[in-house]
Design a protein around this motif. Structure first.
Motif, PDB file in Angstrom:
ATOM      1  N   PHE A 150       0.851  -1.183   0.000  1.00  0.00           N
ATOM      2  CA  PHE A 150       0.000   0.000   0.000  1.00  0.00           C
ATOM      3  C   PHE A 150       0.892   1.239   0.000  1.00  0.00           C
ATOM      4  O   PHE A 150       1.788   1.358   0.838  1.00  0.00           O
ATOM      5  CB  PHE A 150      -0.903   0.025   1.240  1.00  0.00           C
ATOM      6  N   THR A 151       0.651   2.150  -0.937  1.00  0.00           N
ATOM      7  CA  THR A 151       1.429   3.384  -1.030  1.00  0.00           C
ATOM      8  C   THR A 151       0.475   4.558  -1.181  1.00  0.00           C
ATOM      9  O   THR A 151      -0.391   4.550  -2.067  1.00  0.00           O
ATOM     10  CB  THR A 151       2.394   3.353  -2.237  1.00  0.00           C
ATOM     11  N   LEU A 152       0.617   5.539  -0.292  1.00  0.00           N
ATOM     12  CA  LEU A 152      -0.254   6.713  -0.348  1.00  0.00           C
ATOM     13  C   LEU A 152       0.464   7.862  -1.047  1.00  0.00           C
ATOM     14  O   LEU A 152       1.548   8.269  -0.639  1.00  0.00           O
ATOM     15  CB  LEU A 152      -0.667   7.145   1.064  1.00  0.00           C
ATOM     16  N   VAL A 160       3.544   7.851   2.379  1.00  0.00           N
ATOM     17  CA  VAL A 160       3.807   6.710   3.261  1.00  0.00           C
ATOM     18  C   VAL A 160       3.529   5.430   2.487  1.00  0.00           C
ATOM     19  O   VAL A 160       2.703   5.404   1.572  1.00  0.00           O
ATOM     20  CB  VAL A 160       2.913   6.794   4.531  1.00  0.00           C
ATOM     21  N   SER A 161       4.230   4.370   2.837  1.00  0.00           N
ATOM     22  CA  SER A 161       3.953   3.075   2.218  1.00  0.00           C
ATOM     23  C   SER A 161       4.177   1.970   3.250  1.00  0.00           C
ATOM     24  O   SER A 161       4.974   2.127   4.177  1.00  0.00           O
ATOM     25  CB  SER A 161       4.832   2.842   0.989  1.00  0.00           C
ATOM     26  N   HIS A 191      -4.183   7.149   7.807  1.00  0.00           N
ATOM     27  CA  HIS A 191      -3.493   7.951   6.795  1.00  0.00           C
ATOM     28  C   HIS A 191      -4.415   8.598   5.762  1.00  0.00           C
ATOM     29  O   HIS A 191      -3.957   9.412   4.959  1.00  0.00           O
ATOM     30  CB  HIS A 191      -2.433   7.094   6.090  1.00  0.00           C
ATOM     31  N   THR A 192      -5.705   8.243   5.789  1.00  0.00           N
ATOM     32  CA  THR A 192      -6.626   8.844   4.813  1.00  0.00           C
ATOM     33  C   THR A 192      -7.715   9.694   5.464  1.00  0.00           C
ATOM     34  O   THR A 192      -8.511  10.311   4.765  1.00  0.00           O
ATOM     35  CB  THR A 192      -7.299   7.745   3.954  1.00  0.00           C
ATOM     36  N   LYS A 268     -13.478   0.738   0.899  1.00  0.00           N
ATOM     37  CA  LYS A 268     -14.430   1.096   1.952  1.00  0.00           C
ATOM     38  C   LYS A 268     -13.760   1.900   3.057  1.00  0.00           C
ATOM     39  O   LYS A 268     -14.265   2.949   3.472  1.00  0.00           O
ATOM     40  CB  LYS A 268     -15.045  -0.184   2.521  1.00  0.00           C
ATOM     41  N   TRP A 269     -12.611   1.423   3.552  1.00  0.00           N
ATOM     42  CA  TRP A 269     -11.952   2.072   4.679  1.00  0.00           C
ATOM     43  C   TRP A 269     -11.336   3.425   4.319  1.00  0.00           C
ATOM     44  O   TRP A 269     -11.212   4.299   5.170  1.00  0.00           O
ATOM     45  CB  TRP A 269     -10.875   1.147   5.257  1.00  0.00           C
ATOM     46  N   SER A 270     -10.969   3.603   3.057  1.00  0.00           N
ATOM     47  CA  SER A 270     -10.370   4.875   2.639  1.00  0.00           C
ATOM     48  C   SER A 270     -11.418   5.888   2.210  1.00  0.00           C
ATOM     49  O   SER A 270     -11.136   7.089   2.126  1.00  0.00           O
ATOM     50  CB  SER A 270      -9.399   4.643   1.472  1.00  0.00           C
ATOM     51  N   GLY A 271     -12.626   5.392   1.920  1.00  0.00           N
ATOM     52  CA  GLY A 271     -13.674   6.294   1.442  1.00  0.00           C
ATOM     53  C   GLY A 271     -13.515   6.668  -0.020  1.00  0.00           C
ATOM     54  O   GLY A 271     -14.128   7.635  -0.498  1.00  0.00           O
TER      55      GLY A 271
END
Length: 295
Positions: A150-152, A160-161, A191-192, A268-271
């Motif tokens: 996962f990389t934001l 962040v990753s 993080h989101t 779902k969790w990040s929206g």
């Protein structure tokens, strides 16, 4: 005009792949990368590595034969430079290093063991940045057999990753507990939480297949609603039906369900409202890294 050839070998938990690319250089024009050859061998190393801790003799033999074949294919294609990367299944196998040394002796191919962070860095060197807009945030998700990266991205850069031991082969073998899912949920939400506009960028063979099954054109995104409906539909079919009715490969027909679940939960969790599928991955990143280091 000059045409150069580079190759990438991706030794994953669900399959082994060889990608050969033509790199076309022409004065005054942008360098063009085109796929010349792609070979995928369904050697499921993760089932050995994650369940019994080492790669079986049968799969060891299949790896060596695959690497010998890849060596010949690279030679006849006159590949200038190659890189072979192995991820979590080979990393976690007690005999992983022994097999890597054997491959080098018998097939003449050097294999680099890479971790999740290095894998994310290589993938980031692809055309991913062309998709990313500076006024939006993106959660890049690369689903593998042994782990998911996962990389934001926010404001056009990596913020962040993190790599989670949450892969399709692990899930199929009931090796992922509720605690791992909770850690992922907490990490994504942390993080989101402050991001108003976020989209998912999906990578890996399963999300590529899902996008193809959706009938959407290249560049068109998937939605959470469609993905959830497809997840329920796939779950309603037997493994055999997914092969006979949907035409899925035997080693895709089972892993596609846990992969879809990972994307659903992350969305779902990040929206996030949109899931983009640019069809790029580790092999594409390896090619780009090789070319720019050789130029």
């Amino acid at each position: 005009m000059k045409v150069r050839k580079f190759a990438a070998i991706d030794i994953g938990s669900n399959a082994i792949r060889l990608l050969v690319n033509n790199v076309i250089e022409e004065k005054g024009k942008k360098t063009v990368f085109t796929k010349s050859e792609l070979v995928r061998v369904p050697v499921r190393l993760g089932e050995d590595s994650f369940t019994v801790g080492e790669i079986s003799e049968d799969n060891e033999e299949r790896i060596i034969k695959s690497m010998k074949a890849f060596r010949l294919l690279m030679d006849v294609n006159r590949v200038e430079k190659y890189m072979a990367c192995a991820t979590s299944a080979m990393r976690e196998a007690n005999n992983g290093m022994e097999i890597i040394e054997k491959v080098q002796r018998e097939a003449g191919i050097k294999i680099d063991l890479i971790d999740g962070k290095r894998e994310a860095e290589i993938i980031a060197s692809t055309d991913l940045k062309q998709l990313i807009q500076k006024d939006q945030a993106y959660l890049y998700i690369d689903v593998g057999g042994g782990s998911t990266e996962f990389t934001l991205f926010n404001e056009g850069v990596i913020k962040v990753s993190k790599s989670f031991k949450l892969g399709t082969v692990r899930l199929l073998n009931n090796m992922v507990g509720d605690a791992t899912w909770k850690k992922l949920e907490d990490w994504i939400k942390q993080h989101t939480a402050d991001l108003e506009r976020i989209s998912i960028i999906g990578s890996g063979g399963n999300i590529n297949k899902l996008h193809k099954m959706s009938g959407r054109k290249e560049g068109q995104h998937l939605s959470y609603v469609w993905l959830n409906a497809q997840y329920n539909f796939l779950n309603s079919l037997t493994y055999e039906d997914r092969i006979s009715e949907l035409g899925l490969n035997t080693d895709r027909a089972d892993v596609i369900i846990p992969a879809t679940r990972i994307f659903l939960m992350a969305t779902k969790w990040s929206g996030a409202k949109k899931i983009f599928v640019p069809k790029i991955g580790l092999s594409d990143g390896i090619i780009k890294s090789l070319y720019f280091s050789a130029s």
